[in-house]
Design an enzyme around this catalytic site. Structure first.
Site, PDB file in Angstrom:
ATOM      1  N   TRP A 146      43.060  39.996  28.079  1.00 21.79           N
ATOM      2  CA  TRP A 146      42.778  38.553  28.165  1.00 21.79           C
ATOM      3  C   TRP A 146      41.845  38.194  27.005  1.00 21.79           C
ATOM      4  CZ3 TRP A 146      38.321  36.164  31.285  1.00 21.79           C
ATOM      5  CH2 TRP A 146      38.459  34.771  31.363  1.00 21.79           C
ATOM      6  N   ASP A 227      38.633  43.870  36.662  1.00 21.40           N
ATOM      7  CA  ASP A 227      38.862  42.429  36.682  1.00 21.40           C
ATOM      8  C   ASP A 227      40.066  42.200  37.601  1.00 21.40           C
ATOM      9  OD1 ASP A 227      39.806  39.834  36.177  1.00 21.40           O
ATOM     10  OD2 ASP A 227      39.085  39.848  34.113  1.00 21.40           O
ATOM     11  N   LYS A 262      43.554  31.784  41.271  1.00 28.55           N
ATOM     12  CA  LYS A 262      45.012  31.891  41.367  1.00 28.55           C
ATOM     13  C   LYS A 262      45.444  32.136  42.816  1.00 28.55           C
ATOM     14  CE  LYS A 262      43.767  32.801  37.063  1.00 28.55           C
ATOM     15  NZ  LYS A 262      43.988  32.221  35.765  1.00 28.55           N
TER      16      LYS A 262
HETATM   17  N1  KET Z   1      40.205  37.418  34.270  1.00 27.66           N
HETATM   18  C1  KET Z   1      41.474  37.366  33.843  1.00 27.66           C
HETATM   19  C2  KET Z   1      42.207  38.625  33.579  1.00 27.66           C
HETATM   20  C3  KET Z   1      42.076  36.121  33.679  1.00 27.66           C
HETATM   21  O1  KET Z   1      43.340  36.094  33.288  1.00 27.66           O
HETATM   22  C4  KET Z   1      41.349  34.934  33.945  1.00 27.66           C
HETATM   23  C5  KET Z   1      41.955  33.618  33.694  1.00 27.66           C
HETATM   24  C6  KET Z   1      40.043  35.059  34.400  1.00 27.66           C
HETATM   25  C7  KET Z   1      39.498  36.321  34.554  1.00 27.66           C
HETATM   26  C8  KET Z   1      39.169  33.879  34.727  1.00 27.66           C
HETATM   27  O2  KET Z   1      39.510  33.228  35.892  1.00 27.66           O
HETATM   28  P1  KET Z   1      38.446  32.372  36.751  1.00 27.66           P
HETATM   29  O3  KET Z   1      39.098  31.077  36.978  1.00 27.66           O
HETATM   30  O4  KET Z   1      37.179  32.240  35.967  1.00 27.66           O
HETATM   31  O5  KET Z   1      38.232  33.161  38.000  1.00 27.66           O
HETATM   32  N2  KET Z   1      42.993  33.506  32.964  1.00 27.66           N
HETATM   33  C9  KET Z   1      43.811  32.329  32.646  1.00 27.66           C
HETATM   34  C10 KET Z   1      43.053  31.075  32.384  1.00 27.66           C
HETATM   35  C11 KET Z   1      41.979  31.199  31.338  1.00 27.66           C
HETATM   36  O6  KET Z   1      42.221  31.681  30.226  1.00 27.66           O
HETATM   37  O7  KET Z   1      40.841  30.813  31.669  1.00 27.66           O
HETATM   38  C12 KET Z   1      44.764  32.698  31.513  1.00 27.66           C
HETATM   39  O8  KET Z   1      44.762  33.841  31.035  1.00 27.66           O
HETATM   40  O9  KET Z   1      45.567  31.839  31.122  1.00 27.66           O
END
Ligand code: KET
Length: 413
Positions: A146, A227, A262
């Site tokens: 990511w 993660d 998600k």
């Molecule tokens: N870890 C991973 C692996 C991840 O893909 C995301 C979000 C997050 C953490 C953060 O999620 P939170 O909402 O803070 O719990 N990924 C998607 C959105 C972004 O980039 O913020 C994405 O990869 O599109």
């Protein structure tokens, strides 16, 4: 007497301390999602950001969540600050979700859990904690990962390096190379691992590989940082927690940041947690104290509304059952889209192997499309995906999957 001339003079001589700033190049995910929003083409397709959209193309509000919110509203109640570590009800519900009710690590009191501002908040608090209490420890992230992982840990002042992960030629994991790199790291190196549904590749470790990895972690005294942002989107809610349960069972010390963005479709509520599984209860108490101090210095305390929803959905049996069914339905809809995408591409390009769409897990597929092909998809077909070739399969629906698949087929030679 008037002050106007003085004010005017003052404005003229106002210093410009920030005029040297570099213009922000934008974020590879969030800025692309904004560009999608600004695109006027009606047939546009958003496969950029990791968000689950339903078959009508909307971000759903889950029934379980709606019901939890209705109960919260009916109860009324004030809006005090939560404690630095967040809501006690949510924290213990998260522990049971991650480790399973009555896991020995929980019974032993060796897990310190904080409610955080999304899992991003958990990653950031974890990074600041590592920088302060294990100065000199480096972080190793998968190649690729990511986009924000590197930025977050480097932003906390930690050196970030990569370990081999994705095998672009074979579409699997370069597991031997990964193990070789990890086995050579200095003790207390932090190894960031995707617990399930690897972002961006959709390629996960097998249970056997996790076991082998746990052996290296123990032997080399490494500190895994899991993660877990897509729990439920891989093989199921409990199945996707295999990695934290295994590491805890083996008595290892590790971090896990988990998200409800998600799995409960709570993106903007910022619902997440950070757990640090420690050696024993005394260490967990020390850790919780310093994690609280880290939170206080960052954002003081986490969101009340997020805690109320998560604690109710996980803790009230009727809501819990409904949520589990809703997660299963989201996972299955994505699998159906994977099959449709595969079918169109396999018949449009019979010589090529698109089997990876079926074997990859979670929201993402790594298509191998080049940056130039990605740009053509955006410019000519209004299909948005990341420059790396990552698509979010959850952006496909029965109304756009054929068109998106045909567009992809058209840019592949
Ligand atoms: N870890 C991973 C692996 C991840 O893909 C995301 C979000 C997050 C953490 C953060 O999620 P939170 O909402 O803070 O719990 N990924 C998607 C959105 C972004 O980039 O913020 C994405 O990869 O599109």
């Amino acid at each position: 007497m008037t002050h106007a001339p003085m004010l005017a003079a003052h404005t003229e001589h106002q210093m410009k301390p920030f005029s040297h700033l570099e213009p922000y190049a934008g974020d590879p995910i969030l800025s692309l999602n904004e560009a999608f929003g600004a695109d006027a083409r009606a047939h546009k397709v958003n496969l950029s950001i990791g968000i689950y959209f339903d078959d009508a193309g909307h971000i759903p509000v889950l029934d379980s969540v709606r019901e939890a919110e209705a109960r919260m509203l009916a109860e009324g109640g004030a809006k005090p600050y939560l404690p630095m570590e967040g809501s006690a009800a949510m924290r213990s519900a998260v522990q049971a979700l991650l480790f399973g009710d009555g896991h020995p690590a929980l019974a032993a009191g060796r897990v310190a859990t904080l409610q955080t501002v999304g899992s991003s908040g958990g990653l950031k608090v974890g990074a600041d904690f590592i920088r302060r209490w294990l100065p000199g420890a480096g972080v190793w992230i998968s190649d690729p990962t990511w986009d924000n992982h590197r930025a977050m840990f480097e932003g906390a002042g930690i050196a970030v390096q990569t370990y081999p992960y994705y095998d672009a030629a074979g579409g699997g994991v370069r597991f031997a190379a990964m193990c070789e790199t990890l086995a050579a790291l200095p003790p207390r190196s932090v190894v960031l691992l995707h617990a399930c549904c690897h972002n961006p590749t959709g390629v996960d470790l097998t249970q056997g590989q996790w076991r082998e990895l746990a052996g290296i972690v123990r032997e080399r005294e490494l500190l895994p940082f899991l993660d877990l942002a897509y729990q439920g989107y891989g093989d199921g809610i409990a199945a996707d927690a295999f990695a934290p349960r295994l590491l805890a069972e083996q008595g290892l010390v590790f971090f896990v940041a988990n998200s409800f963005s998600k799995s409960m479709s709570l993106y903007g509520e910022r619902a997440g947690a950070l757990s640090l599984v420690c050696a024993d209860r005394a260490e967990a108490e020390l850790v919780l104290g310093q994690l609280k101090a880290t939170v206080r210095r960052n954002y003081s305390s986490p969101p009340l509304h997020a805690a109320g929803i998560v604690a109710r959905v996980l803790g009230e049996p009727a809501l819990r059952g409904r949520w589990e069914a809703e997660v299963a339905a989201m996972r299955e809809r994505i699998l159906a889209m994977r099959r449709r995408l595969h079918a169109v591409l396999a018949s449009a390009k019979p010589g090529r192997d698109f089997g990876y769409f079926l074997t990859q897990r979670g929201m993402f597929s790594y298509t191998g499309l080049t940056a130039a092909q990605v740009e053509r998809l955006r410019a000519e077909y209004a299909v948005y995906l990341l420059r790396s070739g990552r698509i979010c399969v959850a952006g496909l629906n029965s109304g756009n999957v054929e068109r998106a698949a045909e567009a992809i087929a058209a840019v592949i030679d």
